[in-house]
Design a protein around this motif. Structure first.
Motif, mmCIF file in Angstrom:
data_model
loop_
_atom_site.group_PDB
_atom_site.id
_atom_site.type_symbol
_atom_site.label_atom_id
_atom_site.label_comp_id
_atom_site.label_asym_id
_atom_site.label_seq_id
_atom_site.Cartn_x
_atom_site.Cartn_y
_atom_site.Cartn_z
ATOM 1 N N HIS A 106 0.888 -1.227 -0.097
ATOM 2 C CA HIS A 106 -0.027 -0.034 0.067
ATOM 3 C C HIS A 106 0.879 1.154 0.097
ATOM 4 C CE1 HIS A 106 -2.434 3.169 1.660
ATOM 5 N NE2 HIS A 106 -3.465 2.680 1.264
ATOM 6 N N SER A 107 1.855 1.319 0.846
ATOM 7 C CA SER A 107 2.774 2.425 0.738
ATOM 8 C C SER A 107 4.031 1.790 1.542
ATOM 9 C CB SER A 107 2.117 3.295 1.498
ATOM 10 O OG SER A 107 1.831 3.171 3.003
ATOM 11 N N VAL A 108 5.329 2.870 1.071
ATOM 12 C CA VAL A 108 6.299 2.721 1.754
ATOM 13 C C VAL A 108 6.708 3.544 3.007
ATOM 14 C CG1 VAL A 108 8.970 2.766 1.437
ATOM 15 C CG2 VAL A 108 7.595 1.807 -0.380
ATOM 16 N N LEU A 109 6.728 3.206 3.903
ATOM 17 C CA LEU A 109 6.517 3.856 5.556
ATOM 18 C C LEU A 109 8.178 4.484 5.425
ATOM 19 C CD1 LEU A 109 4.706 1.590 7.708
ATOM 20 C CD2 LEU A 109 3.887 3.624 6.280
ATOM 21 N N SER A 110 9.193 3.859 5.309
ATOM 22 C CA SER A 110 10.622 4.443 5.619
ATOM 23 C C SER A 110 11.454 3.648 4.987
ATOM 24 C CB SER A 110 10.718 4.680 7.057
ATOM 25 O OG SER A 110 10.847 3.334 7.734
ATOM 26 N N ILE A 149 5.196 3.615 -5.938
ATOM 27 C CA ILE A 149 5.081 2.849 -4.838
ATOM 28 C C ILE A 149 6.141 3.485 -3.706
ATOM 29 C CG2 ILE A 149 5.888 0.740 -3.661
ATOM 30 C CD1 ILE A 149 5.174 -0.744 -6.316
ATOM 31 N N LEU A 150 7.320 4.148 -4.166
ATOM 32 C CA LEU A 150 8.073 4.805 -3.202
ATOM 33 C C LEU A 150 7.706 5.990 -2.459
ATOM 34 C CD1 LEU A 150 11.717 4.189 -4.787
ATOM 35 C CD2 LEU A 150 10.592 2.998 -3.042
ATOM 36 N N ALA A 151 6.905 6.766 -3.497
ATOM 37 C CA ALA A 151 6.073 7.893 -3.066
ATOM 38 C C ALA A 151 7.018 8.894 -2.410
ATOM 39 C CB ALA A 151 4.805 7.731 -2.439
ATOM 40 N N HIS A 152 6.458 9.483 -1.249
ATOM 41 C CA HIS A 152 7.515 10.504 -0.670
ATOM 42 C C HIS A 152 8.671 10.062 0.007
ATOM 43 C CE1 HIS A 152 5.740 8.117 2.830
ATOM 44 N NE2 HIS A 152 6.973 8.688 3.463
ATOM 45 N N THR A 153 9.032 8.646 -0.078
ATOM 46 C CA THR A 153 10.254 8.039 0.499
ATOM 47 C C THR A 153 11.435 8.155 -0.808
ATOM 48 O OG1 THR A 153 9.968 5.877 -0.293
ATOM 49 C CG2 THR A 153 9.204 6.675 2.019
ATOM 50 N N ALA A 154 10.883 8.455 -2.003
ATOM 51 C CA ALA A 154 12.004 8.434 -3.122
ATOM 52 C C ALA A 154 12.920 9.510 -3.213
ATOM 53 C CB ALA A 154 11.093 8.712 -4.460
ATOM 54 N N THR A 155 14.184 9.348 -3.526
ATOM 55 C CA THR A 155 14.983 10.333 -3.189
ATOM 56 C C THR A 155 15.080 11.231 -4.680
ATOM 57 O OG1 THR A 155 16.822 8.828 -4.086
ATOM 58 C CG2 THR A 155 16.449 8.848 -1.637
ATOM 59 N N ARG A 156 16.069 12.185 -4.569
ATOM 60 C CA ARG A 156 16.173 12.986 -5.737
ATOM 61 C C ARG A 156 16.985 12.374 -6.756
ATOM 62 N NH1 ARG A 156 17.966 18.929 -4.264
ATOM 63 N NH2 ARG A 156 18.529 18.316 -1.966
#
Length: 385
Positions: A106-110, A149-156
């Protein structure tokens, strides 16, 4: 190769004065069909074409100066593959592997050097999300799906590299409309389209196509692959397959294959942005078996300047690995090798099957992971002792 390899096919054909017809009728349909590059074929780097003819690891065809492709296709699909994968799964489960279907991330938390935390959801509306911790994450999905899937955890860095892969939405229609197929394609041998043979091999191919002097291993004119070109823009095509000609059980006698039912076809309509050109409305709706939308990688030259050289700088960071044919070129072999490479990075042993397979693996490991196989093996042996 280093200087000209990234030049698009369309530019390379013009540079070396190939005729427009050669590109439109031979090169573009050939690459689009076998590599799945669709209507972006003209933008594919010329090096890909060269590798498909000369590289022993990627080679799909032999080269013939008169016919371009002298060899007839010999591949078949096999039945009961569901049972094969079930037995494979059962064997893995018996070894302690947890195989979950009907489940999604559902999401990657960290993500960090301590591991990866995921929110897992079963595809059941009544089930709640479950947070789970894993040592590593291997994303065997398309690049844009990986970013989603990585959403907000995706790095630049991940956004830069993965965002360079361009995909197009295509539609596959599985159907049994033989009348449509005969209208669109050359399903029967046409003597007026056949040039005079220049070699004994070509004589044999023409005789086989006509049904004359067929040996026990020859086949009549039963093509598997078809392309349909739009007249106003020959670079844009539709692709089709006669799936029944793939089935091994219908070719026990190559000279006279017997299909006990209406043949099953698949027609692929490329790039929904061009859907006004599609001939899909000509297919009898009562004979459509299934429609499948799918995402197709566009092997543009930019892919080999941004994604392919950049993927090695993502592998293993934050305990995350990426696998899939999009990491290099859209081939089944690359998809398999990419998964093997990720498993190897996680500690699995690489068992040498033959020199061909190992050479392919070593090159992929270096290009997509930045790791030298021999040096990695030395480290493993030193660690083991």
């Amino acid at each position: 190769m280093p200087l000209l390899g990234l030049v698009p096919i369309s530019v390379m054909l013009r540079l070396f004065f190939f005729s427009k017809d050669f590109g439109d009728k031979m090169v573009y349909p050939l690459i689009a069909l076998f590599l799945g590059t669709g209507n972006q074929t003209a933008n594919v780097p010329a090096a890909i074409v060269e590798r498909l003819f000369n590289d022993p690891n990627m080679k799909l065809w032999d080269y013939d100066q008169d016919t371009l492709l002298p060899n007839q296709p010999t591949m078949y699909s096999f039945d009961c593959l569901h049972d094969f994968y079930e037995k494979w799964k059962d064997d893995l489960v018996a070894k302690g592997v947890s195989v979950r279907t009907n489940t999604q991330v559902h999401s990657v938390l960290s993500r960090s050097n301590k591991g990866v935390d995921l929110a897992i959801k079963n595809n059941n509306p009544s089930d709640e999300l479950a947070n789970e911790h894993f040592d590593h994450l291997v994303l065997c999905v398309l690049a844009d799906d990986a970013l989603r899937i990585l959403a907000h955890t995706a790095t630049r860095r991940e956004k830069l590299v993965l965002g360079g892969a361009t995909f197009y939405d295509d539609l596959t229609v599985t159907h049994s409309d033989s009348a449509y197929f005969k209208r669109q394609y050359e399903t029967q041998f046409k003597p007026d389209l056949c040039a005079e043979p220049k070699s004994e091999q070509q004589c044999h191919q023409i005789a086989s196509a006509k049904g004359e002097s067929i040996s026990s291993t020859s086949r009549q004119f039963n093509p598997m692959y078809y392309t349909y070109t739009y007249q106003h823009d020959p670079r844009l095509i539709e692709m089709s397959f006669n799936c029944s000609n793939y089935q091994h059980q219908f070719h026990k006698s190559p000279a006279s294959p017997t299909v006990p039912f209406e043949p099953v076809y698949q027609t692929i309509f490329l790039d929904k942005r061009k859907s006004d050109l599609w001939t899909i409305d000509d297919i009898d709706k009562d004979k459509i078996i299934k429609r499948n939308w799918w995402h197709q990688l566009g092997h543009r030259w930019q892919h080999y300047l941004r994604v392919v050289p950049g993927i090695m700088f993502l592998q293993g960071r934050n305990n995350t690995f990426f696998a899939g044919s999009w990491t290099l070129v859209n081939m089944h072999e690359v998809a398999c090798i990419s998964g093997i490479a990720a498993a190897y990075r996680l500690g699995a042993d690489y068992t040498k099957f033959d020199d061909f397979a190992q050479d392919f693996f070593v090159k992929y490991l270096l290009l997509s992971h930045g790791k030298l196989f021999s040096r990695e093996e030395k480290k493993r042996k030193a660690k083991a002792t």
